[in-house]
Write an enzyme that holds these catalytic residues in place. Structure first.
Site, mmCIF file in Angstrom:
data_model
loop_
_atom_site.group_PDB
_atom_site.id
_atom_site.type_symbol
_atom_site.label_atom_id
_atom_site.label_comp_id
_atom_site.label_asym_id
_atom_site.label_seq_id
_atom_site.Cartn_x
_atom_site.Cartn_y
_atom_site.Cartn_z
ATOM 1 N N ASP A 60 0.836 -1.203 0.000
ATOM 2 C CA ASP A 60 0.000 0.000 0.000
ATOM 3 C C ASP A 60 0.873 1.257 0.000
ATOM 4 O OD1 ASP A 60 -1.276 -2.335 0.924
ATOM 5 O OD2 ASP A 60 -2.844 -1.183 1.884
ATOM 6 N N ASP A 96 -4.552 0.341 -2.775
ATOM 7 C CA ASP A 96 -4.482 1.453 -1.828
ATOM 8 C C ASP A 96 -3.399 2.456 -2.208
ATOM 9 O OD1 ASP A 96 -6.637 0.521 -0.453
ATOM 10 O OD2 ASP A 96 -5.610 0.266 1.461
ATOM 11 N N ASN A 131 -9.316 -1.377 -1.013
ATOM 12 C CA ASN A 131 -10.572 -0.869 -0.468
ATOM 13 C C ASN A 131 -10.667 0.653 -0.572
ATOM 14 O OD1 ASN A 131 -8.479 -1.089 1.689
ATOM 15 N ND2 ASN A 131 -10.024 -0.083 2.944
ATOM 16 N N HIS A 132 -9.532 1.347 -0.564
ATOM 17 C CA HIS A 132 -9.592 2.810 -0.654
ATOM 18 C C HIS A 132 -9.944 3.276 -2.066
ATOM 19 C CE1 HIS A 132 -8.394 4.214 3.383
ATOM 20 N NE2 HIS A 132 -7.959 2.970 3.477
ATOM 21 N N HIS A 205 -5.646 -7.611 -2.615
ATOM 22 C CA HIS A 205 -5.416 -6.559 -1.630
ATOM 23 C C HIS A 205 -5.502 -7.064 -0.191
ATOM 24 C CE1 HIS A 205 -5.128 -2.665 0.185
ATOM 25 N NE2 HIS A 205 -6.295 -2.821 0.785
#
Length: 328
Positions: A60, A96, A131-132, A205
């Site tokens: 990330d 991310d 997820n971001h 991820h």
């Protein structure tokens, strides 16, 4: 029944495959994703690549351009001027890129350019959804910095006149339009994969539990792409706390965790899984006798972790270590 000339043509094709070491040509014939909507710009990342001589995974990044540059240089992918020098190296960035830092747009542009340069040299640069990225496409900007909020105001092609946008006077207006499904940057994110298998290693991820390992990777990738392109419904698993973008199930190293991982890997026909999502500031960790690798070191300024990347060269897995990231 094919005539003799057709048979010779097939034999010639097989010889070409053998001469090319098979992988590149076979991937072009069988593994390259097809267009999923009319808005699909093409050039999507594959769901599967044959084993390569060297693969490096990067965790990330969270909006830290300097951390991204240092990780790429540590991997041997780029030089000090951000030019691709990795040859046939395959880079997998596990998602991310967005949120928590000010350099999001510069990182997106850098990786897009390097993707083209890598492919021209026989390498690949593959980005995964985190997820971001999904949060931004849903208009969830809780972790966006002030500079990040303004960084998309000058994006070409934004339509800020839509009825549902005219009522929004907040500072996130341009970013919201850019990242909403079908928007300029959402379509760029649509090219990314949820998961990819390179040789016998699966990259994702947060992790694939057996429930999701039973779903073909190509189906997961297609569902997210169609939604991000504005051509289909929101995949409910993108919000599932046990889904591939959110699960924390692989943060422990106990017997049950390894048993669950083993079941998932058997379904995926893989021997190891590489994940990000959960920060390990002391560096990359392995578990389950090397079947699981956790590579989110919190390398961005937001976390101040170490800059490390994971190298997979044939059957050897090695952590490449750099200097600590800047303090948050």
């Amino acid at each position: 029944m094919p005539d003799r000339s057709q048979s010779r043509a097939w034999v010639a094709l097989l010889l070409v495959l053998l001469a090319a070491g098979c992988s590149g040509v076979v991937e072009a014939l069988h593994a390259s994703p097809t267009r999923v909507t009319a808005k699909d710009p093409g050039g999507l990342y594959p769901d599967f690549l044959f084993a390569r001589s060297r693969v490096v995974a990067i965790g990330d990044i969270h909006g830290d351009l300097q951390a991204a540059r240092r990780a790429l240089q540590l991997a041997g992918a780029t030089d000090a001027k951000d030019r691709w020098i990795g040859g046939d190296l395959v880079i997998v960035q596990v998602g991310d890129i967005l949120d928590r830092g000010d350099g999001e747009r510069e990182i997106l542009d850098l990786l897009q350019r390097l993707e083209v340069e890598a492919k021209a040299k026989g390498g690949r640069l593959i980005q995964l959804l985190g997820n971001h990225e999904a949060m931004n496409a849903q208009g969830d900007f809780r972790y966006v910095t002030a500079a990040g909020m303004a960084d998309f105001d000058t994006t070409a092609g934004l339509d800020l006149t839509a009825p549902d946008m005219e009522q929004r006077a907040d500072v996130a207006r341009a970013r919201r339009v850019a990242f909403q499904p079908g928007g300029v940057f959402a379509r760029r994110l649509a090219r990314l994969a949820v998961a990819v298998r390179v040789g016998d290693t699966v990259f994702v991820h947060a992790g694939l539990l057996p429930r999701y390992a039973r779903i073909p990777i190509s189906s997961l990738n297609k569902a997210s792409r169609v939604w991000l392109q504005g051509g289909g419904p929101f995949p409910e698993w993108m919000d599932d706390t046990n889904g591939p973008l959110w699960t924390r199930a692989y943060t422990e190293s106990d017997r049950q965790t390894c048993a669950t991982l083993g079941e998932a890997l058997a379904l995926l026909k893989a021997s190891r899984m590489v994940i990000g999502h959960t920060v390990y500031r002391k560096g990359i960790e392995s578990a389950c006798d090397g079947a699981l690798w956790r590579i989110d070191t919190g390398m961005s300024k937001a976390f101040g972790g170490v800059i490390e990347v994971l190298e997979i060269a044939k059957d050897r897995v090695k952590v490449l270590r750099g200097a600590p990231a800047a303090s948050p």
